[in-house]
Motif scaffolding. Sequence first.
Motif, PDB file in Angstrom:
ATOM      1  N   LEU A  95       0.826  -1.211   0.000  1.00 22.07           N
ATOM      2  CA  LEU A  95       0.000   0.000   0.000  1.00 22.07           C
ATOM      3  C   LEU A  95       0.862   1.263   0.000  1.00 22.07           C
ATOM      4  O   LEU A  95       0.514   2.251  -0.650  1.00 22.07           O
ATOM      5  CB  LEU A  95      -0.954  -0.009   1.193  1.00 22.07           C
ATOM      6  CG  LEU A  95      -2.061  -1.080   1.142  1.00 22.07           C
ATOM      7  CD1 LEU A  95      -2.869  -1.069   2.433  1.00 22.07           C
ATOM      8  CD2 LEU A  95      -2.948  -0.893  -0.069  1.00 22.07           C
ATOM      9  N   TRP A 148      -6.808   7.998  -2.492  1.00 25.00           N
ATOM     10  CA  TRP A 148      -6.762   6.810  -1.640  1.00 25.00           C
ATOM     11  C   TRP A 148      -7.903   6.792  -0.622  1.00 25.00           C
ATOM     12  O   TRP A 148      -8.380   5.707  -0.254  1.00 25.00           O
ATOM     13  CB  TRP A 148      -5.394   6.678  -0.975  1.00 25.00           C
ATOM     14  CG  TRP A 148      -4.439   6.026  -1.939  1.00 25.00           C
ATOM     15  CD1 TRP A 148      -3.760   6.627  -2.950  1.00 25.00           C
ATOM     16  CD2 TRP A 148      -4.130   4.644  -2.003  1.00 25.00           C
ATOM     17  NE1 TRP A 148      -3.029   5.693  -3.640  1.00 25.00           N
ATOM     18  CE2 TRP A 148      -3.232   4.478  -3.083  1.00 25.00           C
ATOM     19  CE3 TRP A 148      -4.494   3.536  -1.267  1.00 25.00           C
ATOM     20  CZ2 TRP A 148      -2.713   3.234  -3.438  1.00 25.00           C
ATOM     21  CZ3 TRP A 148      -3.961   2.303  -1.607  1.00 25.00           C
ATOM     22  CH2 TRP A 148      -3.097   2.161  -2.677  1.00 25.00           C
ATOM     23  N   ILE A 149      -8.350   7.940  -0.172  1.00 28.89           N
ATOM     24  CA  ILE A 149      -9.539   7.975   0.694  1.00 28.89           C
ATOM     25  C   ILE A 149     -10.734   7.428  -0.077  1.00 28.89           C
ATOM     26  O   ILE A 149     -11.536   6.637   0.455  1.00 28.89           O
ATOM     27  CB  ILE A 149      -9.797   9.406   1.215  1.00 28.89           C
ATOM     28  CG1 ILE A 149      -8.763   9.763   2.278  1.00 28.89           C
ATOM     29  CG2 ILE A 149     -11.214   9.547   1.775  1.00 28.89           C
ATOM     30  CD1 ILE A 149      -8.816  11.203   2.736  1.00 28.89           C
ATOM     31  N   PHE A 152     -10.455   3.621  -0.293  1.00 23.86           N
ATOM     32  CA  PHE A 152     -10.848   2.968   0.959  1.00 23.86           C
ATOM     33  C   PHE A 152     -12.345   3.103   1.202  1.00 23.86           C
ATOM     34  O   PHE A 152     -12.991   2.181   1.673  1.00 23.86           O
ATOM     35  CB  PHE A 152     -10.059   3.529   2.146  1.00 23.86           C
ATOM     36  CG  PHE A 152      -8.700   2.919   2.316  1.00 23.86           C
ATOM     37  CD1 PHE A 152      -8.560   1.636   2.843  1.00 23.86           C
ATOM     38  CD2 PHE A 152      -7.554   3.598   1.952  1.00 23.86           C
ATOM     39  CE1 PHE A 152      -7.316   1.051   3.009  1.00 23.86           C
ATOM     40  CE2 PHE A 152      -6.293   3.038   2.102  1.00 23.86           C
ATOM     41  CZ  PHE A 152      -6.185   1.745   2.621  1.00 23.86           C
ATOM     42  N   GLY A 155     -14.387   0.674  -0.794  1.00 31.35           N
ATOM     43  CA  GLY A 155     -14.087  -0.727  -0.523  1.00 31.35           C
ATOM     44  C   GLY A 155     -13.180  -1.378  -1.550  1.00 31.35           C
ATOM     45  O   GLY A 155     -12.998  -2.589  -1.521  1.00 31.35           O
ATOM     46  N   VAL A 157     -10.019  -0.917  -1.745  1.00 29.10           N
ATOM     47  CA  VAL A 157      -8.779  -1.232  -1.032  1.00 29.10           C
ATOM     48  C   VAL A 157      -9.123  -1.342   0.442  1.00 29.10           C
ATOM     49  O   VAL A 157      -9.920  -0.565   0.968  1.00 29.10           O
ATOM     50  CB  VAL A 157      -7.724  -0.118  -1.242  1.00 29.10           C
ATOM     51  CG1 VAL A 157      -6.491  -0.378  -0.388  1.00 29.10           C
ATOM     52  CG2 VAL A 157      -7.347   0.002  -2.698  1.00 29.10           C
ATOM     53  N   SER A 158      -8.547  -2.323   1.101  1.00 27.26           N
ATOM     54  CA  SER A 158      -8.747  -2.468   2.538  1.00 27.26           C
ATOM     55  C   SER A 158      -7.475  -3.029   3.162  1.00 27.26           C
ATOM     56  O   SER A 158      -6.615  -3.572   2.468  1.00 27.26           O
ATOM     57  CB  SER A 158      -9.933  -3.393   2.836  1.00 27.26           C
ATOM     58  OG  SER A 158      -9.679  -4.679   2.330  1.00 27.26           O
ATOM     59  N   LEU A 159      -7.374  -2.885   4.457  1.00 24.66           N
ATOM     60  CA  LEU A 159      -6.199  -3.401   5.157  1.00 24.66           C
ATOM     61  C   LEU A 159      -6.391  -4.836   5.584  1.00 24.66           C
ATOM     62  O   LEU A 159      -7.297  -5.426   5.717  1.00 24.66           O
ATOM     63  CB  LEU A 159      -5.888  -2.551   6.386  1.00 24.66           C
ATOM     64  CG  LEU A 159      -5.393  -1.156   6.052  1.00 24.66           C
ATOM     65  CD1 LEU A 159      -5.195  -0.364   7.339  1.00 24.66           C
ATOM     66  CD2 LEU A 159      -4.090  -1.226   5.300  1.00 24.66           C
TER      67      LEU A 159
END
Length: 159
Positions: A95, A148-149, A152, A155, A157-159
């Motif tokens: 990331l 990037w906000i 996220f 959905g 990208v997620s951790l």
Amino acid sequence: MSNASPGAPLDASNDPAFDQTGRIVIQPNGRPRPLSPHLQVWRWHITMLASILFRVTIGAISVGAVIAVAWLGVLAFGPEAYATALAFAGSPAGLVIGFGLTVVLFSLLLNGGRHLINDAGRGLTVPSADRLSNIAVWGPVPLAIVFWIALFATGRVSL
């Protein structure tokens, strides 16, 4: 002995024999010339920074191109290799690399736009050149953060 042309008065400012500062150099053609001023003379300004960052951006986007080629290579090795690459891309290190490449992409776009405007003969006055350079220097990070906000928030990208 001076390298001045015949009949010309002796000019101590151009004669290495009289140079006390070390700022006179002998060119390959034998002519004495003053050493070009360097960083001690130039005052930093935003257009210099934009130009330097554009060159850094070009180098960084080359790294991004190598990563893109590696991704294509991973695709060729099948689903297991692709799953491993996808797991790395979703890791914190992946990331951070992705965010850095996003900053590079926005920097390339903004600096490219600045160059396009300048090549059209616009934005060449000092205030407009400074304004375009400020946008190109300071714009990529906020744009990448917003991008990037959005990733996220949707959905993707997620951790």
